[in-house]
Design a protein around this motif. Structure first.
Motif, PDB file in Angstrom:
ATOM      1  N   CYS A  92       0.856  -1.201   0.104  1.00 23.94           N
ATOM      2  CA  CYS A  92      -0.012  -0.078  -0.121  1.00 23.94           C
ATOM      3  C   CYS A  92       0.695   1.211   0.082  1.00 23.94           C
ATOM      4  N   PRO A  96      -2.091   7.774   3.519  1.00 18.68           N
ATOM      5  CA  PRO A  96      -1.851   7.431   4.866  1.00 18.68           C
ATOM      6  C   PRO A  96      -0.591   6.700   5.411  1.00 18.68           C
ATOM      7  N   CYS A  97      -0.458   5.610   4.196  1.00 22.41           N
ATOM      8  CA  CYS A  97       0.792   4.700   4.593  1.00 22.41           C
ATOM      9  C   CYS A  97       2.019   5.288   3.958  1.00 22.41           C
TER      10      CYS A  97
HETATM   11  S1  FES Z   1      -3.881   0.759   4.119  1.00 23.59           S
HETATM   12 FE1  FES Z   1      -2.463   2.176   3.367  1.00 23.59          FE
HETATM   13  S2  FES Z   1      -3.683   3.797   3.034  1.00 23.59           S
HETATM   14 FE2  FES Z   1      -5.148   2.332   3.849  1.00 23.59          FE
END
Ligand code: FES
Length: 167
Positions: A92, A96-97
């Motif tokens: 991901c 956010p990540c």
């Molecule tokens: S798991 Fe990475 S932004 Fe949601």
């Protein structure tokens, strides 16, 4: 793993047990067209990817046009349209990540697998690394999916031990 769909003669997937599985599934669906996604999964399971010949075979089995099947394959990112490593790694990299260091995890994976770049397969044919959109574990950055294994809180430091589990 073959890197070209034209290097060897195509071996049909839907023979023997696999054909029997398809026909058993057909009894549970209202139309043969409705079997399209599971049929494509069966091809990917058998070959590791969905080649143009695999698309033609699925079209024949389900009485659809290859163009229709190709359209569905290209819509869903979970179908591989080229050969990939035995272990397909998705990381991901959504915001956010990313803020939590996903780019560093990607770099570590590319280095330790030997893939070198996103989408490429390692020289030993084991790994392919790809970016993914939100994997639904934003509180556990960075989540990584390796085939069907979901691993949370991966860091650049934990990458070597993680990869060692996949031989
Ligand atoms: S798991 Fe990475 S932004 Fe949601």
């Amino acid at each position: 793993m073959s890197t070209s769909s034209h290097a060897e003669p195509y071996v049909p997937v839907f023979v023997g047990d696999t054909k029997a599985r398809l026909e058993a599934l057909a009894t549970k669906y209202p139309t043969r067209q409705a079997l399209l996604l599971p049929a494509l999964w069966m091809v990917q399971e058998a070959r590791g990817w969905v080649s143009p010949e695999g698309i033609t075979e699925v079209a024949e089995q389900l009485e659809l046009t290859p163009a229709y099947v190709r359209g569905v394959v290209s819509f869903y990112t979970m179908y591989h349209t080229h050969p990939v490593g035995r272990y397909f790694i998705q990381v991901c990299t959504t915001s956010p990540c990313n803020i939590c260091g996903a780019e560093d995890v990607v770099r570590a994976l590319l280095t330790h697998t030997g893939c070198g770049e996103l989408g490429a397969t390692s020289p030993d044919g084991k790994f392919t690394v790809a970016e993914a959109e939100c994997l639904g574990a934003c509180a556990f950055a960075t989540p990584v999916l390796i085939n069907d294994d979901f691993i949370e809180s991966v860091t650049p430091e934990s990458v070597p031990a993680l990869l060692a589990r996949y031989t």
